[in-house]
Design an enzyme around this catalytic site. Structure first.
Site, PDB file in Angstrom:
ATOM      1  CG  PHE A 141     -20.009 -41.384 -29.918  1.00 11.08           C
ATOM      2  CD1 PHE A 141     -19.311 -40.917 -28.811  1.00 11.08           C
ATOM      3  CD2 PHE A 141     -21.293 -40.894 -30.136  1.00 11.08           C
ATOM      4  CE1 PHE A 141     -19.867 -39.968 -27.954  1.00 11.08           C
ATOM      5  CE2 PHE A 141     -21.856 -39.942 -29.278  1.00 11.08           C
ATOM      6  CZ  PHE A 141     -21.137 -39.486 -28.187  1.00 11.08           C
ATOM      7  CG  ASP A 226     -25.834 -45.398 -33.779  1.00  8.88           C
ATOM      8  OD1 ASP A 226     -26.430 -44.532 -34.453  1.00  8.88           O
ATOM      9  OD2 ASP A 226     -25.308 -45.151 -32.676  1.00  8.88           O
ATOM     10  CE  LYS A 255     -25.489 -37.263 -34.557  1.00 10.77           C
ATOM     11  NZ  LYS A 255     -25.084 -36.306 -33.559  1.00 10.77           N
TER      12      LYS A 255
HETATM   13  N1  PXG Z   1     -24.945 -42.621 -32.180  1.00 11.69           N
HETATM   14  C1  PXG Z   1     -24.133 -41.979 -33.024  1.00 11.69           C
HETATM   15  C2  PXG Z   1     -23.544 -42.717 -34.181  1.00 11.69           C
HETATM   16  C3  PXG Z   1     -23.877 -40.611 -32.838  1.00 11.69           C
HETATM   17  O1  PXG Z   1     -23.062 -39.964 -33.690  1.00 11.69           O
HETATM   18  C4  PXG Z   1     -25.305 -40.668 -30.885  1.00 11.69           C
HETATM   19  C5  PXG Z   1     -25.521 -42.004 -31.138  1.00 11.69           C
HETATM   20  C6  PXG Z   1     -25.984 -40.038 -29.709  1.00 11.69           C
HETATM   21  O2  PXG Z   1     -26.937 -39.106 -30.109  1.00 11.69           O
HETATM   22  P1  PXG Z   1     -27.422 -37.937 -29.091  1.00 11.69           P
HETATM   23  O3  PXG Z   1     -28.590 -37.317 -29.790  1.00 11.69           O
HETATM   24  O4  PXG Z   1     -27.792 -38.588 -27.807  1.00 11.69           O
HETATM   25  O5  PXG Z   1     -26.259 -36.993 -28.944  1.00 11.69           O
HETATM   26  C7  PXG Z   1     -24.460 -39.949 -31.740  1.00 11.69           C
HETATM   27  C8  PXG Z   1     -24.198 -38.500 -31.441  1.00 11.69           C
HETATM   28  C9  PXG Z   1     -21.994 -34.649 -28.557  1.00 11.69           C
HETATM   29  C10 PXG Z   1     -21.836 -35.237 -29.915  1.00 11.69           C
HETATM   30  O6  PXG Z   1     -21.886 -33.410 -28.420  1.00 11.69           O
HETATM   31  C11 PXG Z   1     -22.601 -36.321 -30.325  1.00 11.69           C
HETATM   32  C12 PXG Z   1     -22.413 -36.851 -31.590  1.00 11.69           C
HETATM   33  C13 PXG Z   1     -21.455 -36.310 -32.416  1.00 11.69           C
HETATM   34  C14 PXG Z   1     -20.689 -35.251 -31.988  1.00 11.69           C
HETATM   35  C15 PXG Z   1     -20.875 -34.690 -30.744  1.00 11.69           C
HETATM   36  O7  PXG Z   1     -22.264 -35.432 -27.607  1.00 11.69           O
HETATM   37  N2  PXG Z   1     -23.098 -37.927 -32.075  1.00 11.69           N
END
Ligand code: PXG
Length: 399
Positions: A141, A226, A255
């Site tokens: 992800f 990442d 984050k």
């Molecule tokens: N890389 C990783 C490993 C992540 O866990 C992202 C990139 C993307 O980050 P942003 O700030 O664009 O969301 C993540 C995000 C959701 C959600 O609601 C996102 C994550 C975990 C759980 C839910 O989209 N991780």
């Protein structure tokens, strides 16, 4: 104040249906605790998916926010501001890199890393024009933009959103041979999460990161990590890659970088890599804004001075050990590193969602990933007694 029921009704009536949250409204938060409009208190065992490693509204971060808000919030990158430089310096000191590029969300930082790798490929590695290939992992992800879902193996993230960005190849996670086989003359980068968070907290075998580091080095391929979810202490190290004593070429952060107060993300790398950007190549209106930078400086300070990585290591071993001791026919596996923990439930048992709803009724908030995994990621400022409180409730629901 409106009630939980009223708030959920307007939110669902007015908002696109792209989430299915637990039926709780959070109207106040402090440290590891949150409250709903009725005044009921819950322990936050999710931490906004690790964006709140420092806890809700950490006083040092809120002080920095207030001080900065009274001076200047946004300049755009048309002008310098007095927070960006010091922020970058402090970030680089923490991660041992030479240059960083600030953005806002995690997805933007991953997009930035993709652009970095491609430009580095054409200008430094000299791959064929418009042929740059980036290798990624199955079940990874990295975010929700069109390019990031183009590299996703998850059908739900992609369905209905094509056409997709070309230039990605998906290989199995935790399989160094697959990486070796996938690399060709046009390969510019291998992009991975050191522990796959959204896939259900999948921890690779010991030595995996060392193997892929070696393969990338031998083939002149950038290793891009990442650490948006694993970074800033979560896994018991400042960054998860430190457990294997390796260094990435590109480090992607988000984050907890700004302590859950504001969105802030960044890509950090050596000068030879991030140096490919020229004025006008890339950017963002809010990236590097003085408010986010001031907040991030305080957030980094908390991670460092409160030794959150050390706390996560000690408390994480304790917590994972206690989770593993829970005798329950429902549990298939307990896994994790530091305070990134997951319980996988057996097929046919209660769903993870049902467990989360029961835990909510017990005063504890966490969230399922997929049908059968419950993730526990408390703020890293949590204490052992508070973890014991959580463990009692978890054991109750799993029995
Ligand atoms: N890389 C990783 C490993 C992540 O866990 C992202 C990139 C993307 O980050 P942003 O700030 O664009 O969301 C993540 C995000 C959701 C959600 O609601 C996102 C994550 C975990 C759980 C839910 O989209 N991780």
């Amino acid at each position: 104040m409106a009630s939980t029921k009223e708030i959920i009704e307007i939110t669902e009536a007015c908002g696109a249906y792209n989430y299915e949250p637990l039926p709780i409204v959070i109207s106040r938060a402090e440290g590891i605790w949150v409250w709903d409009p009725e005044g009921d208190r819950y322990m936050d065992m999710l931490s906004a998916y690790s964006a709140l490693n420092q806890g809700h509204r950490h006083p040092r971060i809120i002080r920095a926010l207030k001080e900065q808000v009274a001076r200047v919030t946004l300049t755009s990158r048309a002008f310098h501001n007095d927070q960006l430089g010091p922020f970058l310096l402090e970030l680089l000191e923490m991660c041992g890199m030479e240059m960083a590029l600030p953005m806002n969300t995690g997805a933007e930082a991953v997009e930035t890393a993709v652009k970095t790798a491609r430009k580095w490929g054409y200008e430094v590695k000299k791959v064929r024009k418009d042929r740059a290939k980036i290798i990624v992992c199955n079940n990874a992800f990295h975010g929700r933009t069109i390019t990031l879902i183009s590299m996703s193996s998850e059908e739900q993230y992609r369905n209905g959103f094509g056409p997709f960005t070309p230039g990605f190849e998906i290989i199995p996670f935790d399989d160094p041979d697959a990486l070796e086989r996938a690399i060709d003359g046009d390969t510019v980068a291998f992009l991975i999460e050191p522990i796959q968070g959204e896939a259900g907290v999948i921890v690779p075998r010991d030595g995996y990161l060392r193997s892929v580091r070696d393969i990338c080095t031998r083939n002149n391929v950038l290793l891009m990590l990442d650490e948006i979810q694993t970074g800033f202490g979560r896994t018991g190290r400042l960054f998860a890659y430190q457990r294997e004593g390796i260094e990435p070429d590109v480090l992607i952060l988000g984050k907890a970088l700004a302590g859950g107060v504001l969105p802030a993300s960044a890509v950090a790398a050596r000068r030879e890599v991030l140096g490919v950007f020229q004025p006008g190549d890339h950017g963002s209106t809010f990236g590097g804004n003085p408010l986010a930078c001031a907040v991030a400086r305080a957030a980094l300070g908390v991670v460092r001075d409160e030794e959150l990585a050390k706390r996560a290591e000690a408390l994480g071993s304790y917590f994972l050990g206690k989770l593993a001791e829970i005798k329950s026919p429902m549990v298939a596996e307990v896994r994790g590193r530091g305070l990134l923990a997951a319980v996988e439930l057996r097929e046919g048992a209660k769903t993870a969602r049902a467990c989360c709803e029961e835990l909510m009724a017990e005063g504890m908030l966490c969230k399922e990933t997929h049908r059968n995994v419950i993730r526990f990621t408390p703020p890293l400022i949590i204490t052992k007694d508070e973890l014991d409180w959580a463990l009692e409730r978890i054991a109750g629901v799993l029995k």
